[in-house]
Design a protein around this motif. Structure first.
Motif, PDB file in Angstrom:
ATOM      1  N   UNK A  18      35.268 103.049 -93.631  1.00 43.07           N
ATOM      2  CA  UNK A  18      34.784 104.051 -94.102  1.00 43.07           C
ATOM      3  C   UNK A  18      33.745 104.683 -93.124  1.00 43.07           C
ATOM      4  N   UNK A  19      33.026 104.149 -92.110  1.00 43.77           N
ATOM      5  CA  UNK A  19      32.335 104.748 -91.110  1.00 43.77           C
ATOM      6  C   UNK A  19      33.122 105.524 -90.074  1.00 43.77           C
ATOM      7  N   UNK A  20      34.580 104.903 -89.821  1.00 46.94           N
ATOM      8  CA  UNK A  20      35.165 105.579 -88.864  1.00 46.94           C
ATOM      9  C   UNK A  20      35.774 106.719 -89.519  1.00 46.94           C
ATOM     10  N   UNK A  25      36.043 112.678 -90.135  1.00 49.00           N
ATOM     11  CA  UNK A  25      36.025 113.882 -90.921  1.00 49.00           C
ATOM     12  C   UNK A  25      34.757 114.774 -90.700  1.00 49.00           C
ATOM     13  N   UNK A  26      33.709 114.304 -89.883  1.00 52.89           N
ATOM     14  CA  UNK A  26      32.630 114.988 -89.896  1.00 52.89           C
ATOM     15  C   UNK A  26      32.725 116.406 -88.943  1.00 52.89           C
ATOM     16  N   UNK A  30      32.027 120.262 -90.233  1.00 49.62           N
ATOM     17  CA  UNK A  30      31.224 121.057 -89.596  1.00 49.62           C
ATOM     18  C   UNK A  30      32.009 122.384 -89.198  1.00 49.62           C
ATOM     19  N   UNK A  31      33.214 122.136 -88.838  1.00 47.12           N
ATOM     20  CA  UNK A  31      33.940 123.485 -88.644  1.00 47.12           C
ATOM     21  C   UNK A  31      34.128 124.158 -89.869  1.00 47.12           C
ATOM     22  N   UNK A 275      46.501 119.534 -93.259  1.00 45.43           N
ATOM     23  CA  UNK A 275      45.468 118.661 -94.376  1.00 45.43           C
ATOM     24  C   UNK A 275      46.380 118.722 -95.839  1.00 45.43           C
ATOM     25  N   UNK A 276      47.048 119.660 -96.186  1.00 48.44           N
ATOM     26  CA  UNK A 276      47.394 119.818 -97.152  1.00 48.44           C
ATOM     27  C   UNK A 276      48.858 118.988 -97.250  1.00 48.44           C
TER      28      UNK A 276
END
Length: 296
Positions: A18-20, A25-26, A30-31, A275-276
């Protein structure tokens, strides 16, 4: 006691994964946040997890001014993915099937495997490659330049070779006794039995063609032949190329010409198709990771 220990280890694994996932994802979040922020907020306060004044002005600005360029670039990229993936799979599957044969069936199987491996160790370099594909093959400023050089991926070929070798020999012998030819064995038996490996390699090749900008960087100079990645590369390198010819529109609308947010919007437009697409292909990626794993 043992069950509690296993449960504790499971929670540690879940926490680590989950951390990875959060770390991966971060940057995307932000983008996205920056892409729906105002240019003034980015200049004044920098990038943030949440936009101060969310809006879609930059999306509208880019689409209204560079929509035709974007549509053409997406069209070129999707065409290259379709033709290039099909072309690469034909070459790699036939090569891998030949390399997977026994010496009694195809005496050059070991030789072509060696030559394929040899190309991963020794290379002529970028300059000889460029001279070869442009001067002798004529691969410049045409659609063929965007996929022909990627016909063979040796790593993926060896994965397919392992899949073909895993087919039971008894099944092949039975087909030969029934009168099946080599081509019939290949299409009717070998390909269906290696479906998971084939689909996995197809997905990886499609992603490779989508993410690649080196071929268009080296071999394409005409803007009408730009792929999405080449277009994004140009925009990142020189944002004025994205906003050129648009100052009149900006002055008339009394808005600040976006630069930081424009880069973020272009990044999101490039990432969104992947992503889709990924949720529908995830199960094949998971199966592809376990190719060759020991069954217990």
């Amino acid at each position: 006691m043992k069950r509690k220990h296993i449960k504790k280890e499971s929670w540690v694994c879940y926490l680590f994964v989950g951390l990875m996932a959060f770390v991966c994802f971060l940057p995307l979040w932000i983008t996205f946040s920056a892409s729906i922020s105002s240019e003034a907020d980015i200049v004044k306060e920098g990038f943030a997890l949440f936009p101060k004044t969310p809006n879609l002005d930059t999306y509208q600005y880019i689409i209204s001014n560079k929509g035709t360029m974007l549509v053409r670039a997406f069209g070129i990229s999707f065409l290259v993915i379709f033709i290039g993936t099909l072309y690469s799979m034909v070459i790699m599957t036939t090569f891998a099937y030949a390399a997977a044969q026994k010496k009694e069936v195809f005496r050059f199987a070991s030789a072509i495997s060696f030559f394929a491996w040899f190309t991963t160790v020794f290379s002529g370099g970028i300059l000889p490659w460029y001279i070869l594909v442009t001067k002798y093959y004529g691969l410049q400023n045409n659609i063929f330049a965007l996929f022909l050089p990627y016909g063979m991926n040796v790593f993926f070929m060896f994965i397919l070779k392992s899949n073909f070798k895993a087919i039971p020999e008894e099944l092949i012998e039975a087909a030969k006794i029934d009168g099946a030819t080599n081509s019939k064995i290949f299409f009717i038996i070998a390909l269906p039995l290696t479906k998971v490996g084939l689909v996995t390699i197809i997905l990886f090749m499609a992603l490779q063609y989508w993410n690649d900008f080196h071929l268009s960087l080296y071999l394409i100079t005409k803007p009408e032949m730009y792929t999405v990645q080449k277009l994004l590369y140009n925009m990142m390198a020189n944002i004025s190329a994205l906003l050129s010819g648009s100052k009149t529109v900006a002055d008339a609308a009394h808005i600040t010409i976006p630069s930081n947010t424009a880069r973020m919007v272009m990044t999101m437009l490039t990432v969104l198709p992947v992503v889709a697409f990924y949720p529908f292909a995830q199960k094949y990626f998971v199966k592809g990771v376990t190719i060759g794993a020991v069954k217990g």
